[in-house]
Motif scaffolding. Structure first.
Motif, PDB file in Angstrom:
ATOM      1  N   ILE A 172       4.614  -3.393  -6.742  1.00 42.04           N
ATOM      2  CA  ILE A 172       5.908  -2.502  -6.613  1.00 42.04           C
ATOM      3  C   ILE A 172       6.603  -0.990  -5.522  1.00 42.04           C
ATOM      4  CG2 ILE A 172       8.364  -2.398  -6.396  1.00 42.04           C
ATOM      5  CD1 ILE A 172       8.212  -5.719  -8.055  1.00 42.04           C
ATOM      6  N   LYS A 173       5.956  -0.270  -6.678  1.00 40.51           N
ATOM      7  CA  LYS A 173       6.326   1.278  -6.369  1.00 40.51           C
ATOM      8  C   LYS A 173       4.869   1.656  -4.663  1.00 40.51           C
ATOM      9  CE  LYS A 173       7.927   1.984 -10.428  1.00 40.51           C
ATOM     10  NZ  LYS A 173       7.567   2.466 -11.978  1.00 40.51           N
ATOM     11  N   ASP A 174       3.901   1.205  -5.312  1.00 46.94           N
ATOM     12  CA  ASP A 174       2.521   1.079  -3.594  1.00 46.94           C
ATOM     13  C   ASP A 174       3.279   1.329  -2.932  1.00 46.94           C
ATOM     14  OD1 ASP A 174       0.851   2.797  -6.261  1.00 46.94           O
ATOM     15  OD2 ASP A 174      -0.138   0.847  -6.398  1.00 46.94           O
ATOM     16  N   ALA A 175       4.246  -0.056  -2.453  1.00 47.10           N
ATOM     17  CA  ALA A 175       3.978  -0.274  -1.032  1.00 47.10           C
ATOM     18  C   ALA A 175       5.905   0.338  -0.821  1.00 47.10           C
ATOM     19  CB  ALA A 175       5.261  -2.288  -1.351  1.00 47.10           C
ATOM     20  N   GLY A 176       5.771   1.553  -1.529  1.00 46.63           N
ATOM     21  CA  GLY A 176       6.980   1.796  -1.232  1.00 46.63           C
ATOM     22  C   GLY A 176       8.424   1.821  -1.370  1.00 46.63           C
ATOM     23  N   LYS A 182       3.375  -5.214   6.102  1.00 41.26           N
ATOM     24  CA  LYS A 182       2.264  -4.230   5.376  1.00 41.26           C
ATOM     25  C   LYS A 182       2.348  -5.378   3.700  1.00 41.26           C
ATOM     26  CE  LYS A 182       0.565  -0.171   3.347  1.00 41.26           C
ATOM     27  NZ  LYS A 182       0.014   2.041   3.873  1.00 41.26           N
ATOM     28  N   LYS A 183       3.465  -4.969   3.134  1.00 39.43           N
ATOM     29  CA  LYS A 183       3.478  -5.524   1.614  1.00 39.43           C
ATOM     30  C   LYS A 183       3.297  -6.975   1.572  1.00 39.43           C
ATOM     31  CE  LYS A 183       5.342  -5.539  -2.384  1.00 39.43           C
ATOM     32  NZ  LYS A 183       5.004  -5.956  -3.421  1.00 39.43           N
ATOM     33  N   ALA A 184       3.519  -7.568   2.684  1.00 35.41           N
ATOM     34  CA  ALA A 184       2.609  -8.927   2.450  1.00 35.41           C
ATOM     35  C   ALA A 184       1.594  -8.944   2.066  1.00 35.41           C
ATOM     36  CB  ALA A 184       3.489  -9.473   3.377  1.00 35.41           C
ATOM     37  N   GLU A 185       0.740  -8.097   3.201  1.00 32.78           N
ATOM     38  CA  GLU A 185      -0.560  -8.079   3.457  1.00 32.78           C
ATOM     39  C   GLU A 185      -1.211  -7.888   1.836  1.00 32.78           C
ATOM     40  OE1 GLU A 185      -1.012  -5.840   6.380  1.00 32.78           O
ATOM     41  OE2 GLU A 185      -0.940  -7.535   8.020  1.00 32.78           O
ATOM     42  N   MET A 186      -0.827  -6.722   1.099  1.00 31.37           N
ATOM     43  CA  MET A 186      -0.605  -6.243  -0.657  1.00 31.37           C
ATOM     44  C   MET A 186      -0.677  -7.168  -0.932  1.00 31.37           C
ATOM     45  SD  MET A 186       0.743  -2.183  -0.021  1.00 31.37           S
ATOM     46  CE  MET A 186       0.071  -1.927  -1.495  1.00 31.37           C
ATOM     47  N   ASP A 187       0.140  -7.629  -1.131  1.00 33.89           N
ATOM     48  CA  ASP A 187       0.373  -9.088  -1.772  1.00 33.89           C
ATOM     49  C   ASP A 187      -0.795 -10.015  -2.035  1.00 33.89           C
ATOM     50  OD1 ASP A 187       2.635  -7.256  -2.931  1.00 33.89           O
ATOM     51  OD2 ASP A 187       3.754  -8.452  -1.794  1.00 33.89           O
ATOM     52  N   ALA A 188      -0.272 -10.381  -0.400  1.00 27.16           N
ATOM     53  CA  ALA A 188      -1.959 -11.582   0.352  1.00 27.16           C
ATOM     54  C   ALA A 188      -3.555 -11.118  -1.260  1.00 27.16           C
ATOM     55  CB  ALA A 188      -1.666 -11.844   1.320  1.00 27.16           C
ATOM     56  N   ASN A 189      -3.400  -9.520  -0.820  1.00 25.56           N
ATOM     57  CA  ASN A 189      -4.914  -9.536  -1.146  1.00 25.56           C
ATOM     58  C   ASN A 189      -5.399  -8.970  -2.960  1.00 25.56           C
ATOM     59  OD1 ASN A 189      -6.464  -9.974   1.126  1.00 25.56           O
ATOM     60  ND2 ASN A 189      -5.226  -8.933   2.212  1.00 25.56           N
ATOM     61  N   ASN A 190      -3.957  -9.235  -3.944  1.00 26.23           N
ATOM     62  CA  ASN A 190      -3.807  -8.374  -4.562  1.00 26.23           C
ATOM     63  C   ASN A 190      -3.814 -10.421  -5.764  1.00 26.23           C
ATOM     64  OD1 ASN A 190      -2.997  -7.374  -7.293  1.00 26.23           O
ATOM     65  ND2 ASN A 190      -2.354  -6.043  -6.691  1.00 26.23           N
ATOM     66  N   PRO A 191      -4.667  -9.944  -6.447  1.00 26.71           N
ATOM     67  CA  PRO A 191      -4.938 -11.673  -7.282  1.00 26.71           C
ATOM     68  C   PRO A 191      -3.807 -11.221  -8.117  1.00 26.71           C
ATOM     69  CG  PRO A 191      -7.482 -10.291  -6.977  1.00 26.71           C
ATOM     70  CD  PRO A 191      -6.302  -9.383  -6.664  1.00 26.71           C
ATOM     71  N   LYS A 192      -3.234 -10.411  -9.272  1.00 26.86           N
ATOM     72  CA  LYS A 192      -2.729 -10.302  -9.711  1.00 26.86           C
ATOM     73  C   LYS A 192      -1.556 -10.679  -9.689  1.00 26.86           C
ATOM     74  CE  LYS A 192      -2.497 -10.070 -14.019  1.00 26.86           C
ATOM     75  NZ  LYS A 192      -2.632 -10.298 -15.579  1.00 26.86           N
ATOM     76  N   VAL A 193      -0.700 -10.131  -8.563  1.00 25.24           N
ATOM     77  CA  VAL A 193       0.196 -10.378  -7.651  1.00 25.24           C
ATOM     78  C   VAL A 193       0.316 -11.991  -7.479  1.00 25.24           C
ATOM     79  CG1 VAL A 193       1.787 -10.007  -5.489  1.00 25.24           C
ATOM     80  CG2 VAL A 193       0.682  -7.678  -6.534  1.00 25.24           C
ATOM     81  N   GLN A 194      -1.052 -12.663  -7.012  1.00 21.82           N
ATOM     82  CA  GLN A 194      -1.161 -13.615  -7.279  1.00 21.82           C
ATOM     83  C   GLN A 194      -0.500 -14.191  -7.709  1.00 21.82           C
ATOM     84  OE1 GLN A 194      -0.634 -15.604  -3.198  1.00 21.82           O
ATOM     85  NE2 GLN A 194       0.037 -13.687  -3.323  1.00 21.82           N
TER      86      GLN A 194
END
Length: 113
Positions: free
Chosen positions: A39-43, A70-82
């Protein structure tokens, strides 16, 4: 640096046990550290979620680096967020007017003092 606010809504399943579990996951210090970091890394500089009945409202304050795509892309590529998002789907449900798979729906501002 300017701060911008985004507001969203999402429903929880209307089950008091599930709502209590969801609230426990989000109690102070209980959210997974990988989630708060993403969350914080996304601004996103501040995020609050409010609940009435089974309807939730999220208020995010973001800095100039935040980009929802960009946040949606970051989340999609983060296994822990998924993993977190899949877990949260056990508690959440789509709003009646949501598109298929759409979780948090952007709110339209209709008044400002």
């Amino acid at each position: 640096m300017s701060i911008k606010r985004y507001c969203y809504a999402c429903d929880l399943k209307n089950d008091s046990k599930l709502i209590a579990e969801y609230k426990a996951y989000h109690a102070a210090g209980n959210a997974w550290p990988e989630i708060t970091k993403s969350i914080k890394d996304a601004g996103i500089v501040d995020m609050e979620i409010y609940l009435t009945g089974n309807r939730m409202f999220m208020i995010m304050e973001v800095d100039d680096t935040f980009n929802p795509v960009k946040k949606a892309e970051m989340d999609a590529n983060n296994p822990k967020v998924q993993e977190w998002e899949n877990l949260m789907w056990n508690y959440q449900q789509e709003l009646p007017w949501a598109k298929d798979g759409e979780k948090w729906i952007s709110l339209e501002q209709v008044f400002k003092l």
